[in-house]
Design a protein around this motif. Structure first.
Motif, PDB file in Angstrom:
ATOM      1  N   ARG A 212      -0.711   2.556   4.261  1.00 48.86           N
ATOM      2  CA  ARG A 212      -0.042   3.859   4.195  1.00 48.86           C
ATOM      3  C   ARG A 212       0.386   4.103   2.743  1.00 48.86           C
ATOM      4  NH1 ARG A 212       4.104   2.524   8.799  1.00 48.86           N
ATOM      5  NH2 ARG A 212       5.078   4.460   8.091  1.00 48.86           N
ATOM      6  N   CYS A 213      -0.619   4.220   1.876  1.00 53.87           N
ATOM      7  CA  CYS A 213      -0.358   4.295   0.435  1.00 53.87           C
ATOM      8  C   CYS A 213       0.484   5.514   0.063  1.00 53.87           C
ATOM      9  CB  CYS A 213      -1.669   4.326  -0.353  1.00 53.87           C
ATOM     10  SG  CYS A 213      -2.725   2.892  -0.045  1.00 53.87           S
ATOM     11  N   ALA A 214       0.317   6.614   0.788  1.00 52.66           N
ATOM     12  CA  ALA A 214       1.013   7.852   0.412  1.00 52.66           C
ATOM     13  C   ALA A 214       2.525   7.694   0.506  1.00 52.66           C
ATOM     14  CB  ALA A 214       0.551   8.996   1.306  1.00 52.66           C
ATOM     15  N   GLU A 215       2.997   6.807   1.350  1.00 53.57           N
ATOM     16  CA  GLU A 215       4.448   6.628   1.492  1.00 53.57           C
ATOM     17  C   GLU A 215       4.906   5.258   0.993  1.00 53.57           C
ATOM     18  OE1 GLU A 215       5.207   5.685   5.977  1.00 53.57           O
ATOM     19  OE2 GLU A 215       3.567   7.131   5.843  1.00 53.57           O
ATOM     20  N   CYS A 216       4.051   4.596   0.195  1.00 50.44           N
ATOM     21  CA  CYS A 216       4.347   3.217  -0.213  1.00 50.44           C
ATOM     22  C   CYS A 216       5.197   3.192  -1.486  1.00 50.44           C
ATOM     23  CB  CYS A 216       3.044   2.471  -0.460  1.00 50.44           C
ATOM     24  SG  CYS A 216       3.314   0.807  -1.102  1.00 50.44           S
ATOM     25  N   PRO A 217       6.347   2.529  -1.471  1.00 52.20           N
ATOM     26  CA  PRO A 217       7.180   2.461  -2.674  1.00 52.20           C
ATOM     27  C   PRO A 217       6.572   1.599  -3.784  1.00 52.20           C
ATOM     28  CG  PRO A 217       8.129   1.140  -0.895  1.00 52.20           C
ATOM     29  CD  PRO A 217       6.973   1.880  -0.305  1.00 52.20           C
ATOM     30  N   LEU A 221       2.692   0.494  -8.668  1.00 51.75           N
ATOM     31  CA  LEU A 221       2.582  -0.874  -9.206  1.00 51.75           C
ATOM     32  C   LEU A 221       1.380  -1.607  -8.623  1.00 51.75           C
ATOM     33  CD1 LEU A 221       6.347  -1.701  -8.563  1.00 51.75           C
ATOM     34  CD2 LEU A 221       5.332  -1.299 -10.815  1.00 51.75           C
ATOM     35  N   CYS A 222       0.587  -0.920  -7.807  1.00 53.48           N
ATOM     36  CA  CYS A 222      -0.421  -1.600  -6.980  1.00 53.48           C
ATOM     37  C   CYS A 222      -1.807  -1.537  -7.617  1.00 53.48           C
ATOM     38  CB  CYS A 222      -0.453  -0.943  -5.608  1.00 53.48           C
ATOM     39  SG  CYS A 222      -1.735  -1.625  -4.543  1.00 53.48           S
ATOM     40  N   ALA A 223      -2.467  -2.698  -7.686  1.00 54.98           N
ATOM     41  CA  ALA A 223      -3.794  -2.777  -8.301  1.00 54.98           C
ATOM     42  C   ALA A 223      -4.882  -2.173  -7.428  1.00 54.98           C
ATOM     43  CB  ALA A 223      -4.120  -4.246  -8.593  1.00 54.98           C
TER      44      ALA A 223
HETATM   45 FE1  SF4 Z   1      -1.404   1.015  -0.595  1.00 54.35          FE
HETATM   46 FE2  SF4 Z   1      -0.996  -0.807  -2.476  1.00 54.35          FE
HETATM   47 FE3  SF4 Z   1       1.059   0.126  -1.093  1.00 54.35          FE
HETATM   48 FE4  SF4 Z   1      -0.730  -1.469   0.063  1.00 54.35          FE
HETATM   49  S1  SF4 Z   1       0.667  -2.015  -1.588  1.00 54.35           S
HETATM   50  S2  SF4 Z   1       0.115   0.401   0.937  1.00 54.35           S
HETATM   51  S3  SF4 Z   1      -2.636  -0.820  -0.944  1.00 54.35           S
HETATM   52  S4  SF4 Z   1      -0.243   1.280  -2.468  1.00 54.35           S
END
Ligand code: SF4
Length: 335
Positions: A212-217, A221-223
């Motif tokens: 759920r990338c759209a709501e991910c805090p 920072l995510c590769a």
């Molecule tokens: Fe998406 Fe990265 Fe968050 Fe996982 S950690 S939900 S891949 S943005």
């Protein structure tokens, strides 16, 4: 191409930001599971082991159900060690993979006999217990003893593999060594009791199979974020084979019949009742042998029972005398 076996560099600023955002998320979303210390719940290494073993390949609501039933029946290591194997298997019930109940029972007996009635804190001693692998050992050390141990389950592999390594389906693509290295670098010292469940819960609920990338805090920072944003998808992990008709299903039927009976069953009757033809009877007979080898059932003199057979009483008047049958030495002494 083989996955790199070491994790890429990660700046101290990014590590700090990941820690802060994940712990903030956990603060707002944590679930007070009874085996997790905090809010008045004391550290209990035995409870941590039960929960970690129950959690293997099992959804959390089911884990909670197994855990509560188990701890009501066997609230301490000693109570579990003293229990009868058949009762242990009945308590586990249809919770799946009953071998885990046998492992817990054997582990409790070893702790009573070899570790003065307590769960060991030492990693090698924990790993020597039946059914205890790196994940369960890490959970026991973290929740039970407050150690900074890194616990890695499939949710953590998925989250760390995406966040740090940039893989989309880390359970298949990432090297376990690289995931462990990255997870170890991320862990804030002295915070394992909050950090491990934060990673596990976030991996289960946000960075799930469908992230759920759209709501991910953690998105900035995510590769893996840009890969998902550009339309790439995580290939589904191959599902387990069909349950219906499998040996696992047939083993479950045999165990259900044994659990339902207070007395051992005639093997011929058991096989006749469960099988529709000769080929199926042969298959079930083979599975009864496998259940016995796994410590889940016993078979002797044409009968089959749940757990381990009760020791035969010594003939009256001859106990200990010359010619009396030699009693099997107990495998463990339970104080
Ligand atoms: Fe998406 Fe990265 Fe968050 Fe996982 S950690 S939900 S891949 S943005």
């Amino acid at each position: 191409m083989a996955a790199p076996t070491s994790a890429p560099a990660i700046t101290p600023q990014r590590v700090r930001a990941i820690r802060r955002r994940l712990l903030d998320w956990y603060e707002a979303h944590q679930q007070p599971f009874p085996w997790r210390p905090g809010e008045g719940r004391a550290r209990d290494p035995y409870a941590a082991m039960v929960a970690a073993v129950a959690a293997q390949q099992t959804q959390m609501p089911r884990v909670l159900e197994i855990y509560e039933r188990w701890m009501a029946a066997y609230p301490t290591l000693e109570a579990l060690a003293r229990a009868d194997r058949a009762d242990v298997l009945r308590t586990w019930g249809r919770a799946g993979y009953p071998r885990r109940a046998v492992h817990l029972h054997e582990a409790a007996r070893i702790c009573i006999e070899q570790h003065r009635g307590e769960m060991p804190r030492d990693l090698d001693a924990l790993l020597a217990l039946p059914g205890v692998g790196p994940f369960t050992a890490a959970i026991v050390r973290c929740f039970g003893f407050g150690e900074d141990s890194v616990a890695i389950d499939t949710n953590v592999v998925r989250l760390v593999g995406r966040l740090v390594l940039g893989d989309l389906q880390p359970t298949r693509e990432s090297s376990p060594a690289a995931v462990l290295e990255a997870a170890t670098r991320l862990m804030p010292r002295g915070e394992a009791s909050r950090w491990n469940p934060a990673l596990m819960d976030f991996g289960a609920r946000v960075c799930a199979a469908r992230p759920r990338c759209a709501e991910c805090p953690l998105a900035t920072l995510c590769a893996a974020r840009t890969r998902f944003a550009s339309g790439e998808v995580a290939e589904p992990v191959r599902a387990q084979g069909a349950f219906g008709g499998s040996d696992r299903e047939a083993r479950g039927r045999i165990l259900a019949a044994l659990r339902a009976s207070d007395v051992p069953l005639r093997e011929a009757v058991l096989l006749r009742d469960l099988a529709s033809d000769e080929a199926e009877r042969e298959r079930l007979a083979r599975l009864v042998g496998a259940l016995a080898a796994d410590g889940l059932a016993w078979r002797a003199r044409g009968r089959v029972g749940l757990g381990a057979p009760a020791p035969s009483p010594a003939p009256r008047g001859r106990a200990g005398g010359k010619g009396a049958p030699r009693r099997a030495r107990p495998r463990m002494r339970v104080r």
